[in-house]
Design an enzyme around this catalytic site. Sequence first.
Site, PDB file in Angstrom:
ATOM      1  N   VAL A  10      86.155  30.762  57.057  1.00 26.16           N
ATOM      2  CA  VAL A  10      87.093  29.822  56.453  1.00 26.16           C
ATOM      3  C   VAL A  10      88.103  29.459  57.531  1.00 26.16           C
ATOM      4  O   VAL A  10      88.201  30.123  58.560  1.00 26.16           O
ATOM      5  CB  VAL A  10      87.804  30.400  55.209  1.00 26.16           C
ATOM      6  CG1 VAL A  10      86.844  30.522  54.038  1.00 26.16           C
ATOM      7  CG2 VAL A  10      88.451  31.736  55.519  1.00 26.16           C
ATOM      8  N   SER A  11      88.859  28.393  57.286  1.00 27.04           N
ATOM      9  CA  SER A  11      89.702  27.846  58.344  1.00 27.04           C
ATOM     10  C   SER A  11      91.070  28.499  58.473  1.00 27.04           C
ATOM     11  O   SER A  11      91.748  28.329  59.484  1.00 27.04           O
ATOM     12  CB  SER A  11      89.886  26.340  58.133  1.00 27.04           C
ATOM     13  OG  SER A  11      88.636  25.694  58.182  1.00 27.04           O
ATOM     14  N   SER A  12      91.504  29.231  57.449  1.00 28.59           N
ATOM     15  CA  SER A  12      92.836  29.836  57.516  1.00 28.59           C
ATOM     16  C   SER A  12      92.858  31.155  56.766  1.00 28.59           C
ATOM     17  O   SER A  12      91.992  31.426  55.929  1.00 28.59           O
ATOM     18  CB  SER A  12      93.894  28.892  56.924  1.00 28.59           C
ATOM     19  OG  SER A  12      93.685  28.723  55.538  1.00 28.59           O
ATOM     20  N   GLN A  15      92.684  31.301  52.859  1.00 32.63           N
ATOM     21  CA  GLN A  15      91.457  30.986  52.129  1.00 32.63           C
ATOM     22  C   GLN A  15      90.620  32.231  51.873  1.00 32.63           C
ATOM     23  O   GLN A  15      90.757  33.250  52.547  1.00 32.63           O
ATOM     24  CB  GLN A  15      90.659  29.934  52.899  1.00 32.63           C
ATOM     25  CG  GLN A  15      91.329  28.576  52.922  1.00 32.63           C
ATOM     26  CD  GLN A  15      90.539  27.578  53.747  1.00 32.63           C
ATOM     27  OE1 GLN A  15      90.712  27.507  54.963  1.00 32.63           O
ATOM     28  NE2 GLN A  15      89.687  26.822  53.108  1.00 32.63           N
TER      29      GLN A  15
END
Length: 204
Positions: A10-12, A15
């Site tokens: 996931v990007s962060s 998340q």
Amino acid sequence: MQKKYGYARVSSKEQNLDRQIDALRQYVVSDRDIITDKESGKDFDRQGWQMLRGQLLRDGDTLYIASLDRLGRNKAQVLEEMQTLKKLGVRLVVLDLPTTMMDAPEENKWVIDMINSLLIEVMTTIAEQERHTIRQRQAEGIAAAKARGKKLGRPAAGFPSDWARIYVAWKNGGISAVQAMQELGMKRSTFYKLVKEYEKDGSV
């Protein structure tokens, strides 16, 4: 001994990886063989991915990912990493690309490889075009907001790094609110709270 690994991203840090991990558990025996990253997909300089590719994967192993965009966002880099995996003798299985999951006799494997290469080329091109369109719409939205005299600023803390992409996809009807919440790993109340803040901020 051939092994099966999974990779989820996931990007962060805000998340949630659970949905990807649940899907990978159907194919990967041990959770310790599911490697994760909570980092942007803009490049492959991620701790989990580097460990997976540099230390764990061996000739004959299989790597499972939920979707191609979990591997990365940049078409050229994704294709380069796929070539590297191929040279290592690692089979890449993408759960939402059914042909990558097909088994075939050795003499027919070239057909599956050809179909998979075409599909992946098309999908990465589409994904890259979608990101370009989103960036263009964001720029147009900001320009329009400035023209109306709105004060623009950075969204408040708590917005995931890929918030803008998913917000635009939801607003344009490309995904449902439920899908947006799942992608962001958010509860309904948090999602709509951030929507309100984002739109009030004038970033759309």
